[in-house]
Design an enzyme around this catalytic site. Structure first.
Site, PDB file in Angstrom:
ATOM      1  N   ASN A   7       1.273  -1.059  -0.029  1.00 57.33           N
ATOM      2  CA  ASN A   7       0.162  -0.282  -0.235  1.00 57.33           C
ATOM      3  C   ASN A   7       0.697   1.506   0.175  1.00 57.33           C
ATOM      4  O   ASN A   7       1.273   1.516   0.448  1.00 57.33           O
ATOM      5  CB  ASN A   7      -1.050   0.242   1.570  1.00 57.33           C
ATOM      6  CG  ASN A   7      -1.825   0.811   1.282  1.00 57.33           C
ATOM      7  OD1 ASN A   7      -1.424   1.389   0.312  1.00 57.33           O
ATOM      8  ND2 ASN A   7      -2.885   0.947   2.212  1.00 57.33           N
ATOM      9  N   ARG A  91      -2.751  -1.315  -3.443  1.00 58.10           N
ATOM     10  CA  ARG A  91      -3.679  -1.645  -3.295  1.00 58.10           C
ATOM     11  C   ARG A  91      -3.764   0.372  -4.456  1.00 58.10           C
ATOM     12  O   ARG A  91      -2.417   0.902  -4.189  1.00 58.10           O
ATOM     13  CB  ARG A  91      -4.133  -0.961  -2.239  1.00 58.10           C
ATOM     14  CG  ARG A  91      -5.133   0.261  -1.214  1.00 58.10           C
ATOM     15  CD  ARG A  91      -5.220   0.649   0.182  1.00 58.10           C
ATOM     16  NE  ARG A  91      -6.776   1.285  -0.322  1.00 58.10           N
ATOM     17  CZ  ARG A  91      -6.911   1.475   1.546  1.00 58.10           C
ATOM     18  NH1 ARG A  91      -6.174   1.237   1.605  1.00 58.10           N
ATOM     19  NH2 ARG A  91      -8.170   2.432   1.266  1.00 58.10           N
ATOM     20  N   HIS A 180     -12.837   3.777  -0.270  1.00 58.93           N
ATOM     21  CA  HIS A 180     -13.349   2.501   0.942  1.00 58.93           C
ATOM     22  C   HIS A 180     -14.021   1.283   0.094  1.00 58.93           C
ATOM     23  O   HIS A 180     -14.241   0.838   1.030  1.00 58.93           O
ATOM     24  CB  HIS A 180     -13.843   2.750   2.039  1.00 58.93           C
ATOM     25  CG  HIS A 180     -13.565   3.928   2.742  1.00 58.93           C
ATOM     26  ND1 HIS A 180     -14.454   5.030   3.522  1.00 58.93           N
ATOM     27  CD2 HIS A 180     -12.377   4.343   3.111  1.00 58.93           C
ATOM     28  CE1 HIS A 180     -13.868   5.433   4.209  1.00 58.93           C
ATOM     29  NE2 HIS A 180     -11.594   5.977   4.244  1.00 58.93           N
ATOM     30  N   ARG A 241     -12.826  15.894   7.722  1.00 55.34           N
ATOM     31  CA  ARG A 241     -13.468  16.527   5.995  1.00 55.34           C
ATOM     32  C   ARG A 241     -15.270  16.457   6.365  1.00 55.34           C
ATOM     33  O   ARG A 241     -16.113  16.680   7.100  1.00 55.34           O
ATOM     34  CB  ARG A 241     -13.751  15.219   4.570  1.00 55.34           C
ATOM     35  CG  ARG A 241     -12.261  14.408   4.449  1.00 55.34           C
ATOM     36  CD  ARG A 241     -12.333  13.977   3.494  1.00 55.34           C
ATOM     37  NE  ARG A 241     -11.448  12.927   2.970  1.00 55.34           N
ATOM     38  CZ  ARG A 241     -10.970  11.611   3.098  1.00 55.34           C
ATOM     39  NH1 ARG A 241     -11.651  11.047   3.641  1.00 55.34           N
ATOM     40  NH2 ARG A 241      -9.931  11.702   2.861  1.00 55.34           N
ATOM     41  N   GLU A 384      -8.352  -5.020   5.234  1.00 53.31           N
ATOM     42  CA  GLU A 384      -8.609  -4.239   3.264  1.00 53.31           C
ATOM     43  C   GLU A 384      -7.498  -5.625   2.744  1.00 53.31           C
ATOM     44  O   GLU A 384      -7.125  -5.833   1.220  1.00 53.31           O
ATOM     45  CB  GLU A 384      -7.978  -3.111   3.215  1.00 53.31           C
ATOM     46  CG  GLU A 384      -9.161  -2.311   3.533  1.00 53.31           C
ATOM     47  CD  GLU A 384      -8.658  -1.240   3.880  1.00 53.31           C
ATOM     48  OE1 GLU A 384      -9.013   0.299   2.682  1.00 53.31           O
ATOM     49  OE2 GLU A 384      -8.749  -0.767   4.838  1.00 53.31           O
TER      50      GLU A 384
END
Ligand code: ADP
Length: 398
Positions: A7, A91, A180, A241, A384
């Site tokens: 990743n 990823r 996601h 955010r 993940e």
């Protein structure tokens, strides 16, 4: 079969080596400050002390070199030879509308990842650097890209289109993609298995609540809605955010503060959310503590977060005309007993009944509803890396 998962971020590279015989992590680690002074590599194995080295890593290639050297090191290595790595899974943030699922990487795939630089300006270039470093150092070993946007590609146009002039979709591919996706794909699939949901009863809502938060609705593991959009800024109120705001807010701030659109977007991404509302922190543990001490803005931030989650779940139940299971994942979803309880307290209309004893769990797979609950609710920690490893195995074995 041993698979290396990479990743790669702009200045970091996280990795895991997974043995696919038992899906266990053999070793994992993190390279930090790539391209910056003071680069550091931390390498971990179960039950052993961390190995830490501070060596220059001007590019991702040196980082991958250090990772591979650690994996075969005679003192702390876990492999005899690097040829034991059968494949590498990467990823990748954005596959645009080209890739609806994971792919074995060739020059065409790299071209598409490059074409999506403007859609994922922070991540895609770094992801590509990770891929090219592995290709250079391990020639002949297959590399697989698992895109964070793939899961959202099964949405119908009525869900993914923005109601703006059509040319922006046709020419520029402006649409809702969702993010996601790796987590939503893993958790929705595992929810179906863990809950043994029978065919025809596989309407699942996944609440991935962490520093970045998103919710997805899927039927039979296929996404029908997800809360993030062209970028991860859309949707829920998050740590830093803003989530959904009227776009006119951007113009208002540009005009009144005399700052650029870029600056406003940075503000909406990095200085908004519960951090801005509370004035305390983006970390939900700090907000819980502040609210408990009577800080009204911290309480407001928590209430807003819950409000948006509940509103989104309600919308998704309507879109799917029902729901069979809801799973909580991500740092908050997996660990905040109070947050799960508070969210579910709004869902009585669905016949949801939380069992407080079962809900008293952190970071562990568990059903948290009573036997009488009409909809089953779960805590299901995301993984993940394992999803990427499974995809890599599926695409490269045999
Ligand atoms: P990221 O989006 O960066 O991957 P994570 O999924 O790791 O984030 O989630 C981080 C968030 O999880 C932080 O806001 C942290 O406060 C929250 N969190 C972790 N443990 C708890 C807890 N016990 N109670 C409330 N929030 C928690």
């Amino acid at each position: 079969m041993k698979i290396l998962i990479i990743n790669a971020g702009s200045s970091s590279l996280k990795y895991q080596l997974i043995d696919m015989e038992n899906e266990e992590v053999i070793a994992k680690g993190l390279c930090e400050r790539i391209g910056i002074d003071g680069s550091k590599h931390t390498y971990k194995r179960e039950g052993k002390e961390d190995f830490v080295e501070e060596k220059p890593m001007p590019t991702h290639q040196e980082a991958v070199n250090l990772v591979l050297a650690a994996l075969v090191d005679k003192d702390h290595g876990v492999l005899k030879d690097i040829s034991e790595v059968s494949a590498v899974g990467h990823r990748v943030l954005h596959g645009g509308s080209t890739y609806t699922s994971s792919v074995v990487i060739d020059d065409d795939v790299k071209r598409v990842i490059r074409e999506c630089f403007d859609l994922g300006p922070l991540h895609n270039p770094a992801n590509l650097m990770g891929i090219e470093a592995c290709q250079a150092i391990m020639p002949g070993v297959p590399n697989v890209a698992v895109f964070d946007t793939s899961f959202g590609m099964s949405m119908e146009p009525k869900a993914y289109m923005y109601a703006i002039p059509y040319k922006y979709y046709e020419k520029n591919k402006l649409r809702r993609y969702g993010f996601h996706g790796t987590s939503h794909a893993y958790v929705s699939g595992e929810t179906i298995k863990f809950a043994a949901l029978p065919e025809g009863h596989r309407k699942v809502i996944v609440c991935h609540l962490g520093n970045g938060s998103s919710i997805s609705a899927s039927i039979d593991g296929k996404c029908v809605e997800t809360s993030m959009g062209l970028t991860p800024l859309e949707g829920l109120v998050m740590g830093t955010r803003s989530g959904d705001v009227d776009p006119a807010v951007v113009q208002y701030i540009v005009d009144h503060d005399n700052i650029s659109v870029d600056d406003v977007l940075t503000m909406l991404n990095k200085k908004s959310g519960v951090l801005a509302v509370s004035g305390v922190s983006s970390d939900f543990r700090d907000l819980d503590n502040a609210a408990a001490e009577g800080n009204e803005r911290a309480q407001l931030a928590l209430d807003m977060f819950i409000h948006h989650v509940v509103k989104t779940i309600g919308g998704y139940v309507a879109v799917m005309n029902g729901v069979d299971a809801i799973s909580f994942t991500g740092g908050i979803g997996e660990n905040s007993i109070a947050m799960r309880k508070n969210i579910c307290s709004y869902l009585g209309y669905l016949g949801i009944e939380i069992d407080d004893e079962k809900n008293n769990v952190r970071g562990k797979r568990q059903e948290i509803t009573t036997a009488d609950s009409k909809v089953r609710v779960f805590v299901l920690p995301t993984n993940e890396e394992l999803f990427i490893a499974r995809e890599t195995k599926r695409l490269t074995e045999g």
